[in-house]
Design a protein around this motif. Structure first.
Motif, short mmCIF file in Angstrom:
data_model
loop_
_atom_site.label_atom_id
_atom_site.label_comp_id
_atom_site.label_asym_id
_atom_site.label_seq_id
_atom_site.Cartn_x
_atom_site.Cartn_y
_atom_site.Cartn_z
N GLY A 268 0.82 -1.21 0.00
CA GLY A 268 0.00 0.00 0.00
C GLY A 268 0.84 1.25 0.00
N GLU A 269 1.90 1.25 0.80
CA GLU A 269 2.81 2.39 0.86
C GLU A 269 3.51 2.59 -0.49
OE1 GLU A 269 6.58 3.88 3.61
OE2 GLU A 269 5.56 2.00 4.10
N GLU B 72 1.05 4.12 -2.97
CA GLU B 72 0.83 5.54 -2.68
C GLU B 72 1.99 6.39 -3.18
OE1 GLU B 72 -0.80 9.01 -1.69
OE2 GLU B 72 -1.84 7.08 -1.64
N LEU B 73 3.22 5.93 -2.96
CA LEU B 73 4.40 6.67 -3.44
C LEU B 73 4.42 6.73 -4.97
CD1 LEU B 73 7.13 5.38 -0.96
CD2 LEU B 73 6.14 7.68 -1.07
N ARG C 161 1.81 6.74 -6.90
CA ARG C 161 0.78 7.72 -7.29
C ARG C 161 1.26 9.15 -7.07
NH1 ARG C 161 -4.06 4.03 -5.03
NH2 ARG C 161 -4.50 2.96 -6.99
N GLN C 162 2.24 9.32 -6.20
CA GLN C 162 2.82 10.65 -5.96
C GLN C 162 3.89 10.99 -7.00
OE1 GLN C 162 4.27 10.73 -1.92
NE2 GLN C 162 2.25 10.28 -1.06
#
Length: 194
Positions: free
Chosen positions: A152-153, A156-157, A159-160
């Protein structure tokens, strides 16, 4: 000059590392190199300590297994030290220390190293037997999969706008694990031309 080297296998073993450093300083080490890394991995602090030592110096360790994982690796290190005129002292033996600058010390070092390697092999055999028994009894859970827990982390990264290499380094997992997490989430890293 006495130079100390302290090592623990994992970062969780802070107290063990601190105890080694304390013992090395109490033994008169003017400089102490320390690291928390497996004996199988790269050991930059050991490399630095070995390159720092000069003829007439002594490398001081608390236990044989802090320096080498087996008798062959230990022999290679000790041979290199002796060729350069550097001694090795092991504090493991209570009030008595093992000094390898003489023939008796080198003989004892090889004997203790062989016993330490034998003890480690026995421990690994017992561990394998325990795991096999736990599997038969369906009690064995194994190690938690680190990469899955951090997927998940990683997503998220991504997507950033972070690259796979940056994500792998930031999260502490391999690039392949990042790619698998992205694939499972239906995401794809842009090609270098985009």
């Amino acid at each position: 000059m006495q130079v100390g080297y302290a090592r623990t296998s994992t970062e969780e073993q802070v107290a063990g590392l601190e105890a080694q450093v304390r013992d090395l300083e109490a033994a008169g080490c003017e400089r102490v190199y320390r690291e928390q890394v497996s004996a199988l991995g790269e050991r930059p602090e050991l490399k630095d300590a070995l390159s720092f030592l000069r003829s007439g110096d002594t490398l001081v360790i608390t236990k044989i297994d802090r320096l080498a994982r087996n008798t062959r690796a230990l022999g290679d290190i000790v041979d290199d030290l002796h060729k350069r005129g550097v001694g090795l002292k092991v504090l493991q033996f209570g009030k008595e220390t093992l000094d390898t600058t003489g023939a008796y010390g080198r003989l004892m070092l090889n004997m203790f190293a062989a016993f330490a390697e034998f003890e480690r092999d026995l421990m690994k055999e017992r561990q394998k037997e325990g795991i096999a028994k736990a599997k038969v009894e369906q009690k064995y859970k194994g190690r938690k999969p680190t990469a899955r827990a951090k997927a998940g982390e990683a997503i998220e990264l991504f997507r950033q706008g972070r690259s796979v290499s940056e994500i792998a380094k930031a999260v502490g997992i391999g690039r392949g694990s990042v790619y698998r997490a992205l694939e499972a989430a239906g995401l794809k890293e842009p090609s270098p031309s985009q």
